[in-house]
Design an enzyme around this catalytic site. Structure first.
Site, PDB file in Angstrom:
ATOM      1  N   ASP A  23       0.889  -1.152   0.000  1.00  0.00           N
ATOM      2  CA  ASP A  23       0.000   0.000   0.000  1.00  0.00           C
ATOM      3  C   ASP A  23       0.938   1.216   0.000  1.00  0.00           C
ATOM      4  O   ASP A  23       2.121   1.085   0.317  1.00  0.00           O
ATOM      5  CB  ASP A  23      -0.855  -0.053   1.273  1.00  0.00           C
ATOM      6  CG  ASP A  23      -1.668   1.202   1.450  1.00  0.00           C
ATOM      7  OD1 ASP A  23      -2.378   1.583   0.504  1.00  0.00           O
ATOM      8  OD2 ASP A  23      -1.572   1.827   2.526  1.00  0.00           O
ATOM      9  N   ASP A  25       0.028   5.086   0.946  1.00  0.00           N
ATOM     10  CA  ASP A  25      -0.135   6.077   2.018  1.00  0.00           C
ATOM     11  C   ASP A  25      -0.061   5.406   3.380  1.00  0.00           C
ATOM     12  O   ASP A  25      -0.829   4.483   3.668  1.00  0.00           O
ATOM     13  CB  ASP A  25      -1.497   6.781   1.876  1.00  0.00           C
ATOM     14  CG  ASP A  25      -1.580   7.622   0.618  1.00  0.00           C
ATOM     15  OD1 ASP A  25      -0.854   8.625   0.534  1.00  0.00           O
ATOM     16  OD2 ASP A  25      -2.368   7.278  -0.277  1.00  0.00           O
ATOM     17  N   GLY A  60      -7.000   4.181   3.898  1.00  0.00           N
ATOM     18  CA  GLY A  60      -7.263   3.110   2.931  1.00  0.00           C
ATOM     19  C   GLY A  60      -8.534   3.271   2.129  1.00  0.00           C
ATOM     20  O   GLY A  60      -8.728   2.576   1.142  1.00  0.00           O
ATOM     21  N   ARG A  63     -11.143   8.345  -2.111  1.00  0.00           N
ATOM     22  CA  ARG A  63     -11.504   9.738  -1.806  1.00  0.00           C
ATOM     23  C   ARG A  63     -13.017   9.877  -1.636  1.00  0.00           C
ATOM     24  O   ARG A  63     -13.500  10.500  -0.707  1.00  0.00           O
ATOM     25  CB  ARG A  63     -11.017  10.651  -2.932  1.00  0.00           C
ATOM     26  CG  ARG A  63     -10.999  12.125  -2.535  1.00  0.00           C
ATOM     27  CD  ARG A  63     -10.555  12.993  -3.701  1.00  0.00           C
ATOM     28  NE  ARG A  63      -9.374  12.444  -4.340  1.00  0.00           N
ATOM     29  CZ  ARG A  63      -9.041  12.662  -5.614  1.00  0.00           C
ATOM     30  NH1 ARG A  63      -9.785  13.436  -6.369  1.00  0.00           N
ATOM     31  NH2 ARG A  63      -7.966  12.101  -6.134  1.00  0.00           N
ATOM     32  N   SER A 128      -5.209   5.456  -3.882  1.00  0.00           N
ATOM     33  CA  SER A 128      -5.040   6.856  -4.293  1.00  0.00           C
ATOM     34  C   SER A 128      -4.945   7.042  -5.800  1.00  0.00           C
ATOM     35  O   SER A 128      -4.147   6.391  -6.470  1.00  0.00           O
ATOM     36  CB  SER A 128      -3.772   7.417  -3.648  1.00  0.00           C
ATOM     37  OG  SER A 128      -3.506   8.690  -4.160  1.00  0.00           O
ATOM     38  N   ASN A 130      -3.648   9.569  -6.911  1.00  0.00           N
ATOM     39  CA  ASN A 130      -2.380  10.292  -7.049  1.00  0.00           C
ATOM     40  C   ASN A 130      -1.161   9.368  -6.957  1.00  0.00           C
ATOM     41  O   ASN A 130      -0.037   9.848  -6.832  1.00  0.00           O
ATOM     42  CB  ASN A 130      -2.287  11.369  -5.960  1.00  0.00           C
ATOM     43  CG  ASN A 130      -3.342  12.453  -6.156  1.00  0.00           C
ATOM     44  OD1 ASN A 130      -3.340  13.139  -7.176  1.00  0.00           O
ATOM     45  ND2 ASN A 130      -4.247  12.607  -5.202  1.00  0.00           N
ATOM     46  N   ASP A 182      -1.335  -0.427   6.164  1.00  0.00           N
ATOM     47  CA  ASP A 182      -1.492   0.303   7.435  1.00  0.00           C
ATOM     48  C   ASP A 182      -2.965   0.496   7.789  1.00  0.00           C
ATOM     49  O   ASP A 182      -3.269   1.142   8.794  1.00  0.00           O
ATOM     50  CB  ASP A 182      -0.845   1.699   7.346  1.00  0.00           C
ATOM     51  CG  ASP A 182      -1.634   2.620   6.436  1.00  0.00           C
ATOM     52  OD1 ASP A 182      -2.031   2.172   5.342  1.00  0.00           O
ATOM     53  OD2 ASP A 182      -1.889   3.779   6.830  1.00  0.00           O
TER      54      ASP A 182
HETATM   55  C1  G6P Z   1      -5.173   6.295   0.507  1.00  0.00           C
HETATM   56  C2  G6P Z   1      -5.307   6.978   1.841  1.00  0.00           C
HETATM   57  C3  G6P Z   1      -6.682   7.549   2.005  1.00  0.00           C
HETATM   58  C4  G6P Z   1      -7.073   8.397   0.799  1.00  0.00           C
HETATM   59  C5  G6P Z   1      -7.009   7.546  -0.475  1.00  0.00           C
HETATM   60  C6  G6P Z   1      -7.402   8.335  -1.724  1.00  0.00           C
HETATM   61  O1  G6P Z   1      -5.696   5.054   0.587  1.00  0.00           O
HETATM   62  O2  G6P Z   1      -5.037   6.092   2.890  1.00  0.00           O
HETATM   63  O3  G6P Z   1      -6.697   8.321   3.178  1.00  0.00           O
HETATM   64  O4  G6P Z   1      -8.393   8.897   0.938  1.00  0.00           O
HETATM   65  O5  G6P Z   1      -5.716   7.040  -0.594  1.00  0.00           O
HETATM   66  O6  G6P Z   1      -6.362   9.187  -2.130  1.00  0.00           O
HETATM   67  P1  G6P Z   1      -6.504  10.229  -3.329  1.00  0.00           P
HETATM   68  O7  G6P Z   1      -5.072  10.641  -3.595  1.00  0.00           O
HETATM   69  O8  G6P Z   1      -7.114   9.521  -4.499  1.00  0.00           O
HETATM   70  O9  G6P Z   1      -7.363  11.334  -2.848  1.00  0.00           O
HETATM   71 MG    MG Z   2      -2.548   3.185   3.587  1.00  0.00          MG
END
Ligand code: G6P
Ligand code: MG
Length: 232
Positions: A23, A25, A60, A63, A128, A130, A182
């Protein structure tokens, strides 16, 4: 004792590991704080209660799922939801712009080097959108064989889809892979994929993992292999 033709088949969870799926983040980088600050700013602007503790439950989640959790049943038109998601990402991207390799969590670089030396394949499977830009900014793109996110598959974590897809892209089976996570939803997703899983951080989040560690600092590949492949 006569040998059965099944003797050579080790139980599934005893097969030596050949791939690692991370993973992103909270495992490779501490963007959790960035996510927290951007959600907090958005919630304040919209007059919605939000706390650092509430942010923990968003680890996890995608968004959109995070926003729905923050809204706690408040019903908004789809256009407003889209506007909030875009605004949140705009704030988040301004944090990402400042990222460098200094944002790697302790132990990540050494562990990635360890994996290369051992010939282990590597993937990042994130919730994510991103993920590509963050991995690039962290300077580890050349250390990762496959980068994917939940937008490449039908269902987000806790469904197993993104981990199964990552394994497939690596040319490996689920039993060949270990996931580092995590988040509770991520551990659940890895389990649903029938992969071994190491939980990093708080046991309240990742207690269902095969092994819980504080983080990647000091973690060596041969220890992971020994712990998760007993008797091999
Ligand atoms: C990860 C983080 C989340 C976040 C998600 C979406 O899993 O743990 O807290 O909301 O990514 O990220 P993004 O970059 O697409 O907003
Ligand atoms: Mg994570």
């Amino acid at each position: 004792m006569t040998r059965s033709r099944f003797d050579s088949l080790a139980p599934v969870n005893c097969r030596p590991l050949r791939g690692v799926i991370f993973d992103m983040d909270g495992v490779l980088t501490d963007t959790i704080e960035f996510h927290y600050q951007t959600w907090q700013r958005l919630a304040d602007e919209e007059g919605i209660p939000f706390t650092r503790q509430a942010n923990e439950a968003l680890r996890g989640l995608s968004r959109r799922d995070s926003l729905l959790r923050i809204l706690q049943g408040r019903v908004l038109p789809e256009a407003k939801i889209q506007e909030l998601l875009e605004r949140k990402n705009r704030y988040f991207r301004s944090f990402i712009d400042t990222m460098t390799a200094e944002y790697l969590l302790p132990g990540v670089q050494v562990f990635l080097h360890d994996l290369r030396q051992a010939g282990i394949k590597t993937a990042v499977a994130s919730a994510s959108q991103n993920v590509y830009i963050v991995i690039e900014k962290l300077g580890i793109a050349s250390d990762i064989d496959v980068i994917t996110n939940v937008y490449d598959v039908d269902r987000p974590k806790p469904a197993p889809d993104v981990f199964l897809y990552a394994a497939q892209q690596l040319g490996l089976g689920p039993q060949d892979c270990v996931v580092f996570e995590d988040a509770e939803s991520g551990v659940e997703a890895a389990r649903a994929a029938q992969m071994r899983v190491i939980g990093l951080g708080d046991a309240a989040q990742v207690g269902a993992a095969d092994w819980v560690l504080p983080g990647l600092e000091g973690v060596r590949w041969h220890d992971v292999q020994a712990k998760l492949t007993p008797g091999v």
